[in-house]
Design an enzyme around this catalytic site. Structure first.
Site, PDB file in Angstrom:
ATOM      1  N   LYS A  78      26.728  49.619  13.028  1.00  0.00           N
ATOM      2  CA  LYS A  78      27.454  50.737  13.647  1.00  0.00           C
ATOM      3  C   LYS A  78      27.288  50.686  15.166  1.00  0.00           C
ATOM      4  CE  LYS A  78      28.338  55.695  13.282  1.00  0.00           C
ATOM      5  NZ  LYS A  78      29.812  55.510  13.300  1.00  0.00           N
ATOM      6  N   GLU A 132      45.507  43.358  11.991  1.00  0.00           N
ATOM      7  CA  GLU A 132      44.229  42.954  12.605  1.00  0.00           C
ATOM      8  C   GLU A 132      44.472  42.600  14.074  1.00  0.00           C
ATOM      9  OE1 GLU A 132      41.180  42.818  12.882  1.00  0.00           O
ATOM     10  OE2 GLU A 132      40.469  43.559  10.972  1.00  0.00           O
ATOM     11  N   HIS A 135      22.620  55.330   9.710  1.00  0.00           N
ATOM     12  CA  HIS A 135      23.728  54.423   9.381  1.00  0.00           C
ATOM     13  C   HIS A 135      23.251  52.980   9.396  1.00  0.00           C
ATOM     14  CE1 HIS A 135      26.282  57.921  10.351  1.00  0.00           C
ATOM     15  NE2 HIS A 135      27.158  57.344   9.559  1.00  0.00           N
TER      16      HIS A 135
HETATM   17  N1  NAI Z   1      35.967  59.099   9.459  1.00  0.00           N
HETATM   18  C1  NAI Z   1      35.282  58.538   8.461  1.00  0.00           C
HETATM   19  O1  NAI Z   1      35.195  59.066   7.323  1.00  0.00           O
HETATM   20  C2  NAI Z   1      34.654  57.211   8.701  1.00  0.00           C
HETATM   21  C3  NAI Z   1      34.752  56.639   9.938  1.00  0.00           C
HETATM   22  N2  NAI Z   1      34.289  55.365  10.165  1.00  0.00           N
HETATM   23  C4  NAI Z   1      34.578  54.836  11.481  1.00  0.00           C
HETATM   24  O2  NAI Z   1      35.618  53.854  11.334  1.00  0.00           O
HETATM   25  C5  NAI Z   1      35.479  52.845  12.337  1.00  0.00           C
HETATM   26  C6  NAI Z   1      35.450  51.472  11.689  1.00  0.00           C
HETATM   27  O3  NAI Z   1      34.297  51.350  10.889  1.00  0.00           O
HETATM   28  P1  NAI Z   1      34.002  50.009  10.052  1.00  0.00           P
HETATM   29  O4  NAI Z   1      35.117  49.726   9.118  1.00  0.00           O
HETATM   30  O5  NAI Z   1      32.629  50.154   9.530  1.00  0.00           O
HETATM   31  O6  NAI Z   1      34.000  48.923  11.237  1.00  0.00           O
HETATM   32  P2  NAI Z   1      34.343  47.374  11.166  1.00  0.00           P
HETATM   33  O7  NAI Z   1      33.832  46.790  12.438  1.00  0.00           O
HETATM   34  O8  NAI Z   1      33.884  46.804   9.867  1.00  0.00           O
HETATM   35  O9  NAI Z   1      35.940  47.337  11.157  1.00  0.00           O
HETATM   36  C7  NAI Z   1      36.758  47.601  12.278  1.00  0.00           C
HETATM   37  C8  NAI Z   1      37.956  46.679  12.167  1.00  0.00           C
HETATM   38  O10 NAI Z   1      38.911  47.031  13.164  1.00  0.00           O
HETATM   39  C9  NAI Z   1      39.448  45.837  13.670  1.00  0.00           C
HETATM   40  N3  NAI Z   1      40.042  46.082  14.989  1.00  0.00           N
HETATM   41  C10 NAI Z   1      39.423  46.369  16.165  1.00  0.00           C
HETATM   42  N4  NAI Z   1      40.328  46.451  17.154  1.00  0.00           N
HETATM   43  C11 NAI Z   1      41.543  46.244  16.603  1.00  0.00           C
HETATM   44  C12 NAI Z   1      42.880  46.187  17.109  1.00  0.00           C
HETATM   45  N5  NAI Z   1      43.138  46.376  18.411  1.00  0.00           N
HETATM   46  N6  NAI Z   1      43.890  45.933  16.254  1.00  0.00           N
HETATM   47  C13 NAI Z   1      43.648  45.764  14.937  1.00  0.00           C
HETATM   48  N7  NAI Z   1      42.404  45.773  14.387  1.00  0.00           N
HETATM   49  C14 NAI Z   1      41.370  46.011  15.221  1.00  0.00           C
HETATM   50  C15 NAI Z   1      38.268  44.874  13.720  1.00  0.00           C
HETATM   51  O11 NAI Z   1      38.679  43.522  13.818  1.00  0.00           O
HETATM   52  C16 NAI Z   1      37.592  45.202  12.391  1.00  0.00           C
HETATM   53  O12 NAI Z   1      38.126  44.430  11.332  1.00  0.00           O
HETATM   54  C17 NAI Z   1      34.209  53.219  13.108  1.00  0.00           C
HETATM   55  O13 NAI Z   1      34.579  53.962  14.264  1.00  0.00           O
HETATM   56  C18 NAI Z   1      33.437  54.107  12.144  1.00  0.00           C
HETATM   57  O14 NAI Z   1      32.552  54.991  12.754  1.00  0.00           O
HETATM   58  C19 NAI Z   1      33.686  54.646   9.190  1.00  0.00           C
HETATM   59  C20 NAI Z   1      33.527  55.181   7.942  1.00  0.00           C
HETATM   60  C21 NAI Z   1      33.986  56.510   7.595  1.00  0.00           C
HETATM   61  O1  LIG Z   2      30.395  53.900  10.950  1.00  0.00           O
HETATM   62  C1  LIG Z   2      30.242  54.319   9.788  1.00  0.00           C
HETATM   63  O2  LIG Z   2      29.891  53.586   8.849  1.00  0.00           O
HETATM   64  C2  LIG Z   2      30.505  55.737   9.526  1.00  0.00           C
HETATM   65  N1  LIG Z   2      31.025  56.431  10.505  1.00  0.00           N
HETATM   66  C3  LIG Z   2      31.396  57.798  10.461  1.00  0.00           C
HETATM   67  C4  LIG Z   2      30.621  58.562  11.501  1.00  0.00           C
HETATM   68  O3  LIG Z   2      30.491  58.079  12.641  1.00  0.00           O
HETATM   69  O4  LIG Z   2      30.160  59.665  11.214  1.00  0.00           O
HETATM   70  C5  LIG Z   2      31.378  58.396   9.079  1.00  0.00           C
HETATM   71  C6  LIG Z   2      30.366  57.826   8.137  1.00  0.00           C
HETATM   72  O5  LIG Z   2      29.136  58.454   8.342  1.00  0.00           O
HETATM   73  C7  LIG Z   2      30.255  56.316   8.196  1.00  0.00           C
END
Ligand code: NAI
Ligand SMILES: O=C(O)C1=N[C@H](C(=O)O)C[C@H](O)C1
Length: 272
Positions: free
Chosen positions: A162, A37, A158
């Site tokens: 987000k 984290e 979303h």
């Molecule tokens: N590719 C995919 O299938 C998916 C992509 N995402 C993407 O994943 C990312 C995260 O999404 P969520 O989990 O919903 O966000 P979130 O905000 O719940 O979690 C992000 C986490 O990263 C941590 N973080 C930020 N900077 C950091 C650092 N320098 N060092 C360590 N930890 C750090 C934050 O404290 C937080 O706990 C977003 O960009 C989202 O769009 C989300 C879901 C699916």
């Molecule tokens: O931020 C999210 O939650 C998600 N992010 C990804 C995106 O930017 O497309 C994937 C998914 O839709 C959930």
């Protein structure tokens, strides 16, 4: 000693971080060996299991990424663009597979990840679900079959936490549509309509972002012409689909030569 690769999850307290930890802990094909984290996060220095509301575990949350990466075979990273760029350099130093789910990268950040992939195996995708990656291929095919009498619009929805728009998935779908049409997305994307915009320009690909409540992730690709519309749709109702895809990518990457890969590679959906 087990053959199951050791995985570090970054952004451990996040929506995806916690889902990834549950998915890895439930799998007999990988072992969770670290949780990262940001330095100012209250979980740093604490037991991961307890922080997630369960029994104590062998993993203490840390902000020392390089030390944690040194003990791992793969990093699964859903954090922020700046953090993922930094982790890409550290994962390359530690010779770990780096799975990047983070979205919202600027062009210069993508170039830095690309540079790290000269020395490391990086798998990056804006969406790790099987369904969306199939939809990407379908979108490309449909766009190739239709001419620009069919207006293409990508609509995504979303949750209200987000921070980036359009979503990474929407951009993947837009890229696929543009590729199918044989055009560059940068030249045809219309990402913001407001006010007196004038008529829609032929050949544009429009993007629309809905934000509200707890929507996990929904994507439509609309092909609209005179007298008919085609809608290709994916609805994610559980973040576990992304976590399962990310774990699959981490396992697929083991022993793979350095380079930047995506989920189409992992899922065997690449085509000519
Ligand atoms: N590719 C995919 O299938 C998916 C992509 N995402 C993407 O994943 C990312 C995260 O999404 P969520 O989990 O919903 O966000 P979130 O905000 O719940 O979690 C992000 C986490 O990263 C941590 N973080 C930020 N900077 C950091 C650092 N320098 N060092 C360590 N930890 C750090 C934050 O404290 C937080 O706990 C977003 O960009 C989202 O769009 C989300 C879901 C699916
Ligand atoms: O931020 C999210 O939650 C998600 N992010 C990804 C995106 O930017 O497309 C994937 C998914 O839709 C959930």
């Amino acid at each position: 000693m087990t053959d199951a690769p050791g995985i570090v999850v970054t952004g451990a307290s996040g929506r995806m971080g916690q889902m990834l930890i549950e998915t890895i802990n439930a799998s007999d094909r990988a072992t969770l060996v670290g949780a990262i984290e940001r330095s100012d996060h209250p979980w740093v220095g604490k037991d991961l299991g307890e922080m997630m509301g369960g029994a104590s575990s062998d993993v203490v949350v840390t902000d020392d990424a390089l030390e944690a990466f040194a003990k791992a075979q793969a990093i699964v990273d859903f954090t922020s663009p700046a953090a993922s760029v930094e982790f890409a350099g550290l994962a390359a130093q530690a010779r770990c597979v780096h799975v990047i789910g983070t979205t919202g990268f600027a062009e210069d950040e993508l170039q830095k990840i690309n540079a790290a992939a000269r020395h490391a195996t990086i798998i990056r995708a804006g969406n790790m679900s099987l369904g969306v990656n199939l939809l990407v291929q379908l979108t490309k095919k449909v766009a190739a079959a239709l001419d620009d009498d069919y207006d293409i619009e990508v609509i995504e929805a979303h949750h209200n936490q987000k921070v980036d728009a359009p979503s990474g998935t929407a951009l993947m779908l837009g890229e696929a549509a543009a590729e199918g049409r044989g055009v560059s997305l940068g030249e045809v994307a219309d990402r913001a309509r407001d006010g007196i915009t004038g008529e829609r320009k032929r050949g544009q690909i429009g993007f629309h972002a809905i934000r509200g409540g707890d929507i996990v992730g929904e994507h439509d690709v609309l092909f609209a012409a005179l007298g008919e519309r085609i809608v290709l749709r994916h609805v994610a109702s559980d973040r576990a689909v992304f976590a399962r895809g990310a774990l699959k990518a981490a396992l697929w990457g083991q022993g793979r030569k350095p380079g930047e890969y995506d989920m189409l590679d992992v899922l065997g959906l690449t085509e000519n």
